[in-house]
Design a protein around this motif. Sequence first.
Motif, PDB file in Angstrom:
ATOM      1  N   ASP A  90      -7.145   4.361   2.714  1.00  0.00           N
ATOM      2  CA  ASP A  90      -7.420   4.407   1.278  1.00  0.00           C
ATOM      3  C   ASP A  90      -6.928   3.113   0.618  1.00  0.00           C
ATOM      4  O   ASP A  90      -6.182   2.345   1.231  1.00  0.00           O
ATOM      5  N   PRO A  91      -7.339   2.864  -0.630  1.00  0.00           N
ATOM      6  CA  PRO A  91      -6.998   1.596  -1.296  1.00  0.00           C
ATOM      7  C   PRO A  91      -5.507   1.317  -1.394  1.00  0.00           C
ATOM      8  O   PRO A  91      -5.065   0.178  -1.163  1.00  0.00           O
ATOM      9  N   GLN A  92      -4.699   2.318  -1.732  1.00  0.00           N
ATOM     10  CA  GLN A  92      -3.266   2.091  -1.885  1.00  0.00           C
ATOM     11  C   GLN A  92      -2.619   1.707  -0.551  1.00  0.00           C
ATOM     12  O   GLN A  92      -1.835   0.757  -0.475  1.00  0.00           O
ATOM     13  N   GLU A  93      -2.958   2.472   0.491  1.00  0.00           N
ATOM     14  CA  GLU A  93      -2.404   2.165   1.807  1.00  0.00           C
ATOM     15  C   GLU A  93      -2.845   0.777   2.266  1.00  0.00           C
ATOM     16  O   GLU A  93      -2.056   0.017   2.828  1.00  0.00           O
ATOM     17  N   ALA A  94      -4.090   0.422   2.000  1.00  0.00           N
ATOM     18  CA  ALA A  94      -4.604  -0.889   2.400  1.00  0.00           C
ATOM     19  C   ALA A  94      -3.864  -2.012   1.692  1.00  0.00           C
ATOM     20  O   ALA A  94      -3.526  -3.038   2.296  1.00  0.00           O
ATOM     21  N   THR A  95      -3.586  -1.838   0.410  1.00  0.00           N
ATOM     22  CA  THR A  95      -2.849  -2.852  -0.352  1.00  0.00           C
ATOM     23  C   THR A  95      -1.447  -3.039   0.214  1.00  0.00           C
ATOM     24  O   THR A  95      -0.964  -4.166   0.383  1.00  0.00           O
ATOM     25  N   GLU A  96      -0.804  -1.917   0.534  1.00  0.00           N
ATOM     26  CA  GLU A  96       0.551  -1.977   1.083  1.00  0.00           C
ATOM     27  C   GLU A  96       0.567  -2.670   2.453  1.00  0.00           C
ATOM     28  O   GLU A  96       1.426  -3.521   2.737  1.00  0.00           O
ATOM     29  N   LYS A  97      -0.405  -2.317   3.298  1.00  0.00           N
ATOM     30  CA  LYS A  97      -0.462  -2.925   4.638  1.00  0.00           C
ATOM     31  C   LYS A  97      -0.796  -4.417   4.540  1.00  0.00           C
ATOM     32  O   LYS A  97      -0.286  -5.236   5.326  1.00  0.00           O
ATOM     33  N   ALA A  98      -1.652  -4.774   3.590  1.00  0.00           N
ATOM     34  CA  ALA A  98      -1.986  -6.189   3.397  1.00  0.00           C
ATOM     35  C   ALA A  98      -0.751  -6.984   2.990  1.00  0.00           C
ATOM     36  O   ALA A  98      -0.507  -8.090   3.495  1.00  0.00           O
ATOM     37  N   GLU A  99       0.052  -6.428   2.077  1.00  0.00           N
ATOM     38  CA  GLU A  99       1.286  -7.088   1.642  1.00  0.00           C
ATOM     39  C   GLU A  99       2.245  -7.259   2.812  1.00  0.00           C
ATOM     40  O   GLU A  99       2.903  -8.298   2.950  1.00  0.00           O
ATOM     41  N   GLU A 100       2.331  -6.231   3.671  1.00  0.00           N
ATOM     42  CA  GLU A 100       3.208  -6.303   4.839  1.00  0.00           C
ATOM     43  C   GLU A 100       2.792  -7.451   5.762  1.00  0.00           C
ATOM     44  O   GLU A 100       3.622  -8.257   6.196  1.00  0.00           O
ATOM     45  N   LEU A 101       1.497  -7.507   6.070  1.00  0.00           N
ATOM     46  CA  LEU A 101       1.021  -8.536   6.990  1.00  0.00           C
ATOM     47  C   LEU A 101       1.218  -9.937   6.437  1.00  0.00           C
ATOM     48  O   LEU A 101       1.607 -10.860   7.159  1.00  0.00           O
ATOM     49  N   LEU A 102       0.950 -10.108   5.147  1.00  0.00           N
ATOM     50  CA  LEU A 102       1.059 -11.435   4.536  1.00  0.00           C
ATOM     51  C   LEU A 102       2.508 -11.898   4.390  1.00  0.00           C
ATOM     52  O   LEU A 102       2.756 -13.049   4.018  1.00  0.00           O
ATOM     53  N   ALA A 103       3.442 -11.015   4.687  1.00  0.00           N
ATOM     54  CA  ALA A 103       4.862 -11.374   4.633  1.00  0.00           C
ATOM     55  C   ALA A 103       5.461 -11.534   6.028  1.00  0.00           C
ATOM     56  O   ALA A 103       6.677 -11.647   6.173  1.00  0.00           O
ATOM     57  N   THR A 104       4.595 -11.548   7.059  1.00  0.00           N
ATOM     58  CA  THR A 104       5.104 -11.584   8.420  1.00  0.00           C
ATOM     59  C   THR A 104       4.717 -12.886   9.136  1.00  0.00           C
ATOM     60  O   THR A 104       3.941 -13.691   8.627  1.00  0.00           O
ATOM     61  N   GLU A 105       5.271 -13.037  10.330  1.00  0.00           N
ATOM     62  CA  GLU A 105       4.898 -14.103  11.248  1.00  0.00           C
ATOM     63  C   GLU A 105       4.445 -13.459  12.551  1.00  0.00           C
ATOM     64  O   GLU A 105       5.020 -12.465  12.992  1.00  0.00           O
ATOM     65  N   ILE A 106       3.427 -14.022  13.158  1.00  0.00           N
ATOM     66  CA  ILE A 106       2.947 -13.559  14.456  1.00  0.00           C
ATOM     67  C   ILE A 106       3.177 -14.684  15.458  1.00  0.00           C
ATOM     68  O   ILE A 106       2.577 -15.750  15.360  1.00  0.00           O
ATOM     69  N   LYS A 107       4.107 -14.448  16.390  1.00  0.00           N
ATOM     70  CA  LYS A 107       4.439 -15.444  17.411  1.00  0.00           C
ATOM     71  C   LYS A 107       4.765 -16.795  16.787  1.00  0.00           C
ATOM     72  O   LYS A 107       4.309 -17.848  17.226  1.00  0.00           O
ATOM     73  N   GLY A 108       5.566 -16.748  15.706  1.00  0.00           N
ATOM     74  CA  GLY A 108       6.021 -17.963  15.058  1.00  0.00           C
ATOM     75  C   GLY A 108       5.047 -18.559  14.060  1.00  0.00           C
ATOM     76  O   GLY A 108       5.342 -19.582  13.447  1.00  0.00           O
ATOM     77  N   LEU A 109       3.890 -17.928  13.875  1.00  0.00           N
ATOM     78  CA  LEU A 109       2.868 -18.433  12.955  1.00  0.00           C
ATOM     79  C   LEU A 109       2.819 -17.550  11.715  1.00  0.00           C
ATOM     80  O   LEU A 109       2.623 -16.335  11.806  1.00  0.00           O
ATOM     81  N   LYS A 110       2.987 -18.156  10.536  1.00  0.00           N
ATOM     82  CA  LYS A 110       2.981 -17.402   9.288  1.00  0.00           C
ATOM     83  C   LYS A 110       1.572 -16.908   8.980  1.00  0.00           C
ATOM     84  O   LYS A 110       0.590 -17.630   9.128  1.00  0.00           O
ATOM     85  N   VAL A 111       1.480 -15.652   8.557  1.00  0.00           N
ATOM     86  CA  VAL A 111       0.193 -15.070   8.204  1.00  0.00           C
ATOM     87  C   VAL A 111      -0.117 -15.412   6.752  1.00  0.00           C
ATOM     88  O   VAL A 111       0.506 -14.896   5.827  1.00  0.00           O
TER      89      VAL A 111
END
Length: 372
Positions: free
Chosen positions: A63-84
């Motif tokens: 749903d939209p709320q869950e998607a917004t929350e997950k998007a914020e999580e990903l954009l605040a992370t790094e994957i194998k040293g690479l910033k998303v």
Amino acid sequence: MKLYEYMAKEIFRNNGIPVPKGQVFNSAEGVGDFVAQIGPVAIKSQVLSGGRGKAGGIKFASDPQEATEKAEELLATEIKGLKVDIILVEQKLTIERELYLAITYDGARRKPLLIASAAGGVEIEQVAEDLLIKRLIDINIGLQPYAAREITRQLGLTGKIAQEVASIMVKLYQLFRKYDAELIEINPLVVVDSQILAADGKMTVDDDAAFRFGEDVLHVEEKTAVEQRAAELGISYVELDGEIGVMANGAGITMATLDLIHEFGSSPRNFMDAGGGSSMQATASALEILLSTQPKALLINIFGGITRCDEVAKAIIQVKESIDIKIPMVIRLVGTNEETGIALLREHGIESYRNIDEAVKKVVAFVKTKGA
């Protein structure tokens, strides 16, 4: 030059290869509105690294709320040293079947190579050889529809699905040639509601050909902070996730060193080609870069041609005297001025080896002892 998934898919879409409905975002703003339009989604980090799913780089939302929350999580992370910095939000697929399809270049035979498999959705290295179909393509003939149909037959496909997959194969080869690609991969190519979609897309184009495509292929460069620092010094460096920091002089000798580390039971922390004629200061800088990645041990493998072994030895001594190196360091020196280099190291209590197998066994033993 590797392209982001969303860039490869845009090229696919523009050339008649169907892809899921999706949209690119560089913030969570607007993600909810998009999800409200298309329903449950997969949210994919856009980084130039394999294994995103295992590293937490792909999330699902209903749903939209869950998607917004997950998007914020990903954009605040790094994957194998690479910033998303970028995410691709796509419709979630109910997959009926997964296939693998790729075209690369066989350097030994000097021809494009098509690889297909009915076992899609997993890393191609994990697929048994007897489940892979490989076909060399004569560039004077290209991939003809009849050849693509024969491959779909071997994949066990029939009817409309076979026709669509054969058509995608031909289009993929046309893209391979058009964009001077080194690799085009769809994994998985999926069957959804009796339709074929490229659920993922990878594309690597020749750096020297990228200038021809203008805005069709944006220049992509994604390096970790350490890789960027090495590039500024003119050092070929790629971060890996192993235990042993490696420095060698030449791409071939570096690759051989990495293979030997695996052969003797450990793993490299990096690929570093310090060049064929590195100065003492450049060698010292390379060592400092290696130490910054906090490996469990260091292996230096120098075959002195243009590079002088005594200059390498002086650089090693310089770093050792300026930095408190608390990890084991194993050195192999062979070639120009090796006797002088070995003597210099010995004066400072540093042992070196002429035989690379001995050196690798020694550094792997250090790592295993430390981990015990």
